[in-house]
Design an enzyme around this catalytic site. Structure first.
Site, PDB file in Angstrom:
ATOM      1  N   TYR A 186      -3.593  -2.490 -10.425  1.00 43.06           N
ATOM      2  CA  TYR A 186      -3.471  -2.239  -8.985  1.00 43.06           C
ATOM      3  C   TYR A 186      -2.594  -3.296  -8.299  1.00 43.06           C
ATOM      4  O   TYR A 186      -1.720  -2.969  -7.496  1.00 43.06           O
ATOM      5  CB  TYR A 186      -4.877  -2.205  -8.367  1.00 43.06           C
ATOM      6  CG  TYR A 186      -4.895  -2.207  -6.862  1.00 43.06           C
ATOM      7  CD1 TYR A 186      -4.592  -1.055  -6.135  1.00 43.06           C
ATOM      8  CD2 TYR A 186      -5.211  -3.359  -6.152  1.00 43.06           C
ATOM      9  CE1 TYR A 186      -4.606  -1.065  -4.744  1.00 43.06           C
ATOM     10  CE2 TYR A 186      -5.226  -3.375  -4.763  1.00 43.06           C
ATOM     11  CZ  TYR A 186      -4.925  -2.222  -4.066  1.00 43.06           C
ATOM     12  OH  TYR A 186      -4.934  -2.238  -2.686  1.00 43.06           O
ATOM     13  N   LYS A 191       0.467   3.336  -2.966  1.00 48.07           N
ATOM     14  CA  LYS A 191      -0.696   4.226  -3.149  1.00 48.07           C
ATOM     15  C   LYS A 191      -0.301   5.702  -3.077  1.00 48.07           C
ATOM     16  O   LYS A 191      -0.982   6.569  -3.617  1.00 48.07           O
ATOM     17  CB  LYS A 191      -1.766   3.905  -2.093  1.00 48.07           C
ATOM     18  CG  LYS A 191      -2.352   2.494  -2.219  1.00 48.07           C
ATOM     19  CD  LYS A 191      -3.228   2.133  -1.027  1.00 48.07           C
ATOM     20  CE  LYS A 191      -3.763   0.704  -1.120  1.00 48.07           C
ATOM     21  NZ  LYS A 191      -4.488   0.276   0.098  1.00 48.07           N
ATOM     22  N   SER A 220       0.795  -1.236   0.000  1.00 48.96           N
ATOM     23  CA  SER A 220       0.000   0.000   0.000  1.00 48.96           C
ATOM     24  C   SER A 220       0.821   1.276   0.000  1.00 48.96           C
ATOM     25  O   SER A 220       0.264   2.357  -0.217  1.00 48.96           O
ATOM     26  CB  SER A 220      -0.933   0.031   1.205  1.00 48.96           C
ATOM     27  OG  SER A 220      -2.096  -0.695   0.899  1.00 48.96           O
TER      28      SER A 220
HETATM   29  N1  GLU Z   1      -2.284  -5.268  -2.084  1.00 48.79           N
HETATM   30  C1  GLU Z   1      -2.859  -5.136  -0.768  1.00 48.79           C
HETATM   31  C2  GLU Z   1      -4.365  -5.310  -0.881  1.00 48.79           C
HETATM   32  O1  GLU Z   1      -4.928  -4.792  -1.786  1.00 48.79           O
HETATM   33  C3  GLU Z   1      -2.521  -3.791  -0.193  1.00 48.79           C
HETATM   34  C4  GLU Z   1      -2.997  -3.613   1.225  1.00 48.79           C
HETATM   35  C5  GLU Z   1      -2.013  -2.942   2.128  1.00 48.79           C
HETATM   36  O2  GLU Z   1      -0.808  -2.936   1.912  1.00 48.79           O
HETATM   37  O3  GLU Z   1      -2.456  -2.416   3.169  1.00 48.79           O
HETATM   38  O4  GLU Z   1      -5.009  -5.949  -0.089  1.00 48.79           O
END
Ligand code: GLU
Length: 312
Positions: A195, A71, A68
């Site tokens: 994603y 992001k 994440s």
């Molecule tokens: N790829 C993970 C998901 O979508 C990211 C979540 C995270 O790192 O908090 O569940």
């Protein structure tokens, strides 16, 4: 005035030595098969200072899945491209539920609370996909990340991306719900494919700390998104970077930061430091257990909490 460079290095060395022995390390993320097998014994911390020096202790050269934390980079690109139009589709409020909550998205009628919960990040990825193929989008993202950290050796782990695509049913549920609310332009599998690859970027603590310089305001040649967007991202990292554990993180650490379920955290002290920490075991919010503790201790030692008044 805070401590000098030598005392920060000594502090990091002591921290690393004591955390090596820690018996309570949290649980590694098991819902992504490739992450379930990561050794919870890893610990690394890197601190990048405005003069360009990087102070490190522990496993800071080993790449890990940033998950994440990616992001932050996709949001930077989306804001650079769309500006405030993005906020029509995503909110800027902290979340009350887990990072992958379907309930919360339904309660908000398909407009995710913020760009850091999974639903919000899926919308952000959809925004940067607009007018591009997934391949072009990921190439742009990698270009951005490599320029940010000043290192071309940053890659996507294909196996992690594929494993998540196979098992990421919750993210599919979120994407389909977003689509039903007309808040996704591209087809669900196209957005999620992009994603999952974005989340599967791997970086070391040293690379990640260097990449955070553009948010800390001292990247030598990086003015890709402009100061107002940097301020917005830092504010969102403060209020939403640790999901429904963000209040607790602000209380104990007091620094804008973004976590990932790979156990990494990128933390930004405006004009003073960009910090990356990695320890794969997670707390109940899905944030690195020892990583959070390390940042709490570091922010107390240095006085880097944004809420610090004693040592200004
Ligand atoms: N790829 C993970 C998901 O979508 C990211 C979540 C995270 O790192 O908090 O569940």
């Amino acid at each position: 005035m805070g401590p000098d460079r030598l005392s920060i290095q000594a502090f990091l060395d002591d921290l690393e030595a004591s955390f090596r022995q820690a018996s309570q390390r949290g649980e590694v993320a098991s819902y992504i098969p490739e992450l379930a097998t990561v050794d919870p014994g890893y610990f690394g911390i890197s601190v990048c200072l405005p003069d360009g020096s990087v102070l490190s202790a522990g496993d800071t050269q080993k790449p890990f899945s940033i998950q994440s934390i990616s992001k932050v980079f996709s949001l930077a690109i989306a804001l650079g491209r769309e500006g405030d139009r993005l906020w029509k589709r995503v909110g800027r409020e902290p979340s009350n539920f887990a990072f992958n909550s379907v309930v919360e998205l339904e309660m908000e009628q398909g407009r995710p609370r913020n760009p850091f919960v999974n639903a919000g990040a899926i919308v952000t990825t959809d925004a940067i996909l607009s007018g591009r193929t997934p391949k072009e989008t990921l190439a742009e993202l990698l270009l951005f990340v490599r320029a940010a950290c000043g290192d071309d050796e940053v890659y996507i782990n294909q196996r992690v991306a594929e494993a998540e695509n196979r098992t990421g049913h919750r993210n599919y549920a979120l994407a389909h719900f977003l689509k039903s609310c007309s808040n996704l332009n591209s087809p669900c599998d196209r957005v999620l494919g992009t994603y999952f690859h974005q989340c599967a970027i791997e970086m070391s603590c040293q690379q990640l700390a260097a990449a955070g310089r553009f948010l800390a305001g001292f990247h030598p040649d990086f003015d890709m998104i402009g100061e107002p967007h940097v301020r917005s991202i830092n504010a969102l990292m403060m209020t939403a970077g640790h999901y429904d554990g963000s209040g607790e993180f602000a209380y104990s650490v007091g620094i804008p930061a973004k976590s990932g379920v790979g156990g990494g955290i990128l933390a930004v002290v405006p004009r003073r430091a960009s910090i990356a920490v990695w320890s794969p075991g997670l707390n109940r919010y899905g944030n690195s257990h020892l990583g959070t503790l390390a940042l709490e201790k570091l922010s107390r030692f240095t006085g880097w909490s944004l809420f610090e008044v004693a040592r200004v």
